[in-house]
Design a protein around this motif. Structure first.
Motif, short mmCIF file in Angstrom:
data_model
loop_
_atom_site.label_atom_id
_atom_site.label_comp_id
_atom_site.label_asym_id
_atom_site.label_seq_id
_atom_site.Cartn_x
_atom_site.Cartn_y
_atom_site.Cartn_z
N THR A 24 0.85 -1.20 0.00
CA THR A 24 0.00 0.00 0.00
C THR A 24 0.88 1.24 0.00
O THR A 24 2.11 1.15 0.12
CB THR A 24 -0.92 0.01 1.23
N SER A 26 1.24 3.28 2.26
CA SER A 26 1.91 3.46 3.55
C SER A 26 3.24 2.73 3.60
O SER A 26 4.07 3.01 4.49
CB SER A 26 1.00 2.97 4.69
N THR A 52 -6.97 10.87 1.72
CA THR A 52 -6.97 9.41 1.60
C THR A 52 -6.41 8.69 2.83
O THR A 52 -6.81 7.56 3.10
CB THR A 52 -6.16 8.99 0.36
N SER A 53 -5.52 9.31 3.56
CA SER A 53 -4.95 8.64 4.73
C SER A 53 -4.36 9.69 5.67
O SER A 53 -4.09 10.83 5.28
CB SER A 53 -3.85 7.65 4.32
N THR A 54 -4.16 9.26 6.91
CA THR A 54 -3.59 10.16 7.91
C THR A 54 -2.16 10.54 7.54
O THR A 54 -1.73 11.69 7.70
CB THR A 54 -3.60 9.49 9.29
#
Length: 345
Positions: A24, A26, A52-54
């Motif tokens: 991913t 991350s 989309t993400s932190t």
């Protein structure tokens, strides 16, 4: 006939393939994301990625990313005066981009409060591109408290009468419709309130009209934003018109000889400084339009404004014509009555 059995699959290979298949965003190192990926995104894409993400939200909130985006989108923001103002915005360059990138699109309401006394000046940051190449960039400061500004027609000029800007735009032939200017010329005019730390773009980005003077050959390119009253009344429509006037140079190419901004009402009258400032402040406080429809909406509203202005003018002429007829009729009636009175005497 017996076929040979396939070779056994390596467990290590299968595990590596599985890891690649399930990787991913991350799994990418933060330095790689920030340095090699996020720096390549434009403002809209970067804002979408932040949702989309932190991890991406944290990385995409870096001030340096948004500062570079603002400078590349509007080179005038790199000039010291504007750069210092942007640094005072609540979220710096990110807030400035959020205010300035969408077109201004707000309902003008007489019930909105206006902080006229707090706005001692307006800052204009203007950038003009031809075929995606910068041809003009300037920052102008306009004071808004003097009696001259308040009572005179509102107008901001970027060039002195003797100043011109060289371009690589070819001068049109006699029968040229200047269509290439509508396709290749873009402009942004960002108005900044340095006190309230707000900004907006008053330009339609691409021209809504290109007109050529039949005698002088000068070309006027119009960029506009039409502000609409929330009740839909024709009297509440105003047009912020940006006009770029180009003349022919000795080399055969065009030179920019004038760039100006004025605010016009439905009667074709230019608003004074006080009324224009109230409208601009209300627009600064309002919502922003949809970026995806900026150019199409700009031209549609311009054509609608012109149509409404024409209808209003024709209606006024009809009313004036009816009043003239009534005056003539009363005059004839009075003259006839006077004649009868004299005749009876």
């Amino acid at each position: 006939m017996a076929y040979p059995s396939p070779p056994p699959v390596s467990t290590a290979t299968t595990t590596a393939d599985d890891r690649r298949a399930t990787a991913t965003i991350s799994d990418i190192h933060s330095d790689v994301l920030e340095t090699h990926i996020l720096t390549r995104l434009n403002g809209r894409t970067l804002a979408s990625a932040a949702c989309t993400s932190t991890q991406l939200h944290t990385l995409a909130s870096q001030e340096s990313l948004w500062t570079n985006i603002c400078h590349s989108t509007w080179p005038s923001t790199a000039l010291p005066r504007v750069r210092d103002i942007i640094s005072t915005f609540p979220n710096g360059s990110r807030s400035f981009f959020s205010d300035s990138f969408p077109p201004a699109d707000t309902a003008i309401s007489g019930n909105q409060s206006s902080n006229h006394d707090n706005s001692s000046e307006l800052i204009s940051a203007v950038d003009i591109y031809y075929k995606n190449k910068l041809i003009f960039s300037k920052v102008v400061e306009t004071e808004t408290v003097s009696g001259w500004f308040i009572c005179s027609p509102f107008r901001i000029d970027l060039l002195d009468p003797k100043d011109t800007v060289a371009t690589q735009m070819p001068h049109p032939n006699t029968d040229d419709t200047c269509q290439y200017l509508e396709d290749d010329l873009t402009l942004s005019w960002i108005i900044i309130d340095p006190i309230e730390r707000r900004a907006m773009d008053l330009s339609s980005h691409r021209p809504v009209s290109v007109q050529r003077h039949w005698l002088s050959g000068e070309v006027q390119v119009w960029f506009t934003t039409v502000l609409t009253g929330e009740k839909g009344s024709a009297s509440e429509f105003v047009q912020c018109g940006i006009v770029v006037t180009c003349g022919r140079s000795t080399e055969g190419e065009m030179r920019v000889i004038e760039v100006s901004l004025q605010v016009e009402d439905m009667d074709g009258m230019h608003l004074n400084g006080r009324d224009s400032l109230v409208i601009l402040e209300r627009t600064l406080e309002g919502k922003r339009g949809k970026t995806g429809r900026r150019e199409a909406e700009g031209k549609r509203k311009f054509l609608e404004f012109q149509e409404r202005k024409t209808e209003r003018k024709e209606r006024r002429l009809r009313t004036e014509g009816a009043l003239d007829m009534m005056c003539v009729a009363f005059g004839i009636l009075g003259f006839t009555s006077l004649g009868l009175y004299i005749f009876c005497i």
